[in-house]
Design a protein around this motif. Structure first.
Motif, PDB file in Angstrom:
ATOM      1  N   GLY A  19     -17.313 -54.142  44.802  1.00  0.00           N
ATOM      2  CA  GLY A  19     -16.561 -55.159  44.058  1.00  0.00           C
ATOM      3  C   GLY A  19     -16.696 -54.984  42.561  1.00  0.00           C
ATOM      4  O   GLY A  19     -15.731 -55.135  41.819  1.00  0.00           O
ATOM      5  N   ARG A  20     -17.895 -54.675  42.109  1.00  0.00           N
ATOM      6  CA  ARG A  20     -18.113 -54.422  40.676  1.00  0.00           C
ATOM      7  C   ARG A  20     -17.268 -53.232  40.221  1.00  0.00           C
ATOM      8  O   ARG A  20     -16.603 -53.285  39.187  1.00  0.00           O
ATOM      9  CB  ARG A  20     -19.592 -54.157  40.371  1.00  0.00           C
ATOM     10  N   GLN A  21     -17.296 -52.167  40.985  1.00  0.00           N
ATOM     11  CA  GLN A  21     -16.567 -50.962  40.603  1.00  0.00           C
ATOM     12  C   GLN A  21     -15.052 -51.184  40.622  1.00  0.00           C
ATOM     13  O   GLN A  21     -14.329 -50.599  39.824  1.00  0.00           O
ATOM     14  CB  GLN A  21     -16.952 -49.797  41.524  1.00  0.00           C
TER      15      GLN A  21
ATOM     16  N   GLY B  87     -19.036 -59.416  43.831  1.00  0.00           N
ATOM     17  CA  GLY B  87     -19.296 -58.268  42.967  1.00  0.00           C
ATOM     18  C   GLY B  87     -18.262 -58.172  41.864  1.00  0.00           C
ATOM     19  O   GLY B  87     -18.598 -57.930  40.693  1.00  0.00           O
ATOM     20  N   ALA B  88     -17.008 -58.396  42.210  1.00  0.00           N
ATOM     21  CA  ALA B  88     -15.944 -58.387  41.202  1.00  0.00           C
ATOM     22  C   ALA B  88     -16.165 -59.504  40.177  1.00  0.00           C
ATOM     23  O   ALA B  88     -16.054 -59.281  38.969  1.00  0.00           O
ATOM     24  CB  ALA B  88     -14.580 -58.533  41.883  1.00  0.00           C
TER      25      ALA B  88
ATOM     26  N   ILE C 282     -11.087 -67.394  42.524  1.00  0.00           N
ATOM     27  CA  ILE C 282     -11.376 -66.250  43.394  1.00  0.00           C
ATOM     28  C   ILE C 282     -10.601 -66.482  44.685  1.00  0.00           C
ATOM     29  O   ILE C 282     -10.846 -67.475  45.382  1.00  0.00           O
ATOM     30  CB  ILE C 282     -12.877 -66.128  43.703  1.00  0.00           C
ATOM     31  N   GLY C 283      -9.685 -65.593  44.999  1.00  0.00           N
ATOM     32  CA  GLY C 283      -8.859 -65.753  46.193  1.00  0.00           C
ATOM     33  C   GLY C 283      -9.184 -64.709  47.240  1.00  0.00           C
ATOM     34  O   GLY C 283      -9.001 -63.520  47.009  1.00  0.00           O
TER      35      GLY C 283
ATOM     36  N   TYR D  15      -6.593 -59.891  38.510  1.00  0.00           N
ATOM     37  CA  TYR D  15      -7.042 -58.679  39.183  1.00  0.00           C
ATOM     38  C   TYR D  15      -6.757 -58.827  40.670  1.00  0.00           C
ATOM     39  O   TYR D  15      -7.260 -59.753  41.304  1.00  0.00           O
ATOM     40  CB  TYR D  15      -8.535 -58.459  38.971  1.00  0.00           C
ATOM     41  N   ILE D  16      -5.935 -57.935  41.213  1.00  0.00           N
ATOM     42  CA  ILE D  16      -5.631 -57.939  42.643  1.00  0.00           C
ATOM     43  C   ILE D  16      -6.035 -56.579  43.197  1.00  0.00           C
ATOM     44  O   ILE D  16      -5.601 -55.549  42.697  1.00  0.00           O
ATOM     45  CB  ILE D  16      -4.132 -58.187  42.912  1.00  0.00           C
ATOM     46  N   PHE D  17      -6.871 -56.585  44.228  1.00  0.00           N
ATOM     47  CA  PHE D  17      -7.318 -55.332  44.834  1.00  0.00           C
ATOM     48  C   PHE D  17      -7.630 -55.569  46.307  1.00  0.00           C
ATOM     49  O   PHE D  17      -7.746 -56.715  46.743  1.00  0.00           O
ATOM     50  CB  PHE D  17      -8.527 -54.750  44.082  1.00  0.00           C
TER      51      PHE D  17
END
Length: 196
Positions: free
Chosen positions: A189-191, A151-152, A72-73, A128-130
C-alpha cells in the motif's frame, strides 16, 4: 490540531478493524481519538462506514458532511457514496475493485465502473485510485485489503501519527500467524502511493 478520517466499504472487508487500528495508532501518538461505525443491514456486503476523529478539539464521534480530511474507500461505489463527507480539497484513497450489489446482480440497477472512477478523478483534491485487492492477494491474502489501504494512508503528509505507529498498531491487532502477510500488504500500500 485535529484530523477526521472516514472509511467506506462493505461488510467483510475489515472496515471496522481498519478504524480501530487507526485509533490505536493515534493512541500510540498520545492523541485523543473517537471512533464510530455504521453497519448497513448487519450483513456481509452491506455498506459499512467508519469514522475516526483524532486530536483536539473533538465534538463527537460522527464526522459531519464536508468535514473529513481523508476518505478511504475499500469499494468503488461506496467511495463515491461517501464523497460528500470530505471537506473541499480533502484526500481520497480508493480501491479500484468493485463488489456488485444484489440490485445489480438481479438486473434492477447498473454498476458503471468507468463512470464512478471518472467522477472520483474529478474531485478537486488529491485522489488516488489503485487495485488494492490485487496487491492484497499478491501479499498473501485477499483479506488484507484493509491493511493495503492503511499502508497507502501512511504515506500522506501531516498525519497525527507515524507510519511506524500505524504498523505497530496493525501488528498488535491482527492474528500473529498473519504478521508477515500484513507487513507485505502494508508495504504494498505504501509503494502504491510512492512510499517505501
Amino acid at each position: 490540531m485535529s484530523q477526521d478520517i472516514v472509511i467506506a466499504g462493505v461488510g467483510g472487508q475489515g472496515t471496522v478493524l481498519a478504524s480501530r487500528i487507526i485509533a490505536e495508532a493515534a493512541i500510540l501518538a498520545n492523541q485523543p481519538v473517537f471512533t464510530s461505525e455504521t453497519i448497513g443491514m448487519a450483513q456481509r456486503e452491506g455498506c459499512v462506514t467508519s469514522n475516526v476523529r483524532i486530536g483536539e478539539p473533538l465534538y463527537g464521534a460522527v464526522i459531519p458532511d464536508g468535514k473529513a480530511d481523508v476518505l478511504i474507500g475499500f469499494e468503488l461505489a461506496e467511495t463515491v457514496r461517501l464523497l460528500p463527507k470530505l471537506k473541499p480539497g480533502g484526500t481520497v484513497i480508493a480501491n479500484a475493485t468493485k463488489i456488485v450489489p444484489v440490485s445489480v446482480a438481479t438486473g434492477k440497477s447498473v454498476y458503471n465502473e468507468a463512470q464512478l472512477s471518472e467522477y472520483l478523478n474529478e474531485w478537486p483534491g488529491s485522489c488516488y485510485i489503485f487495485d488494492a485487492s490485487r496487491l492484497a492477494e499478491e501479499a498473501g491474502s485477499f483479506k488484507a485489503v484493509n491493511i493495503v489501504m492503511l499502508g497507502a494512508l501512511s504515506t500522506l503528509p501531516d498525519l497525527l501519527f507515524t507510519s511506524e505507529q500505524l504498523l505497530e498498531a496493525i501488528l498488535a491487532m491482527v492474528p500473529p500467524k498473519t504478521t508477515e502477510i500484513n507487513k507485505k500488504a502494508f508495504l504494498a500500500g505504501r509503494q502504491a502511493l510512492g512510499g517505501s
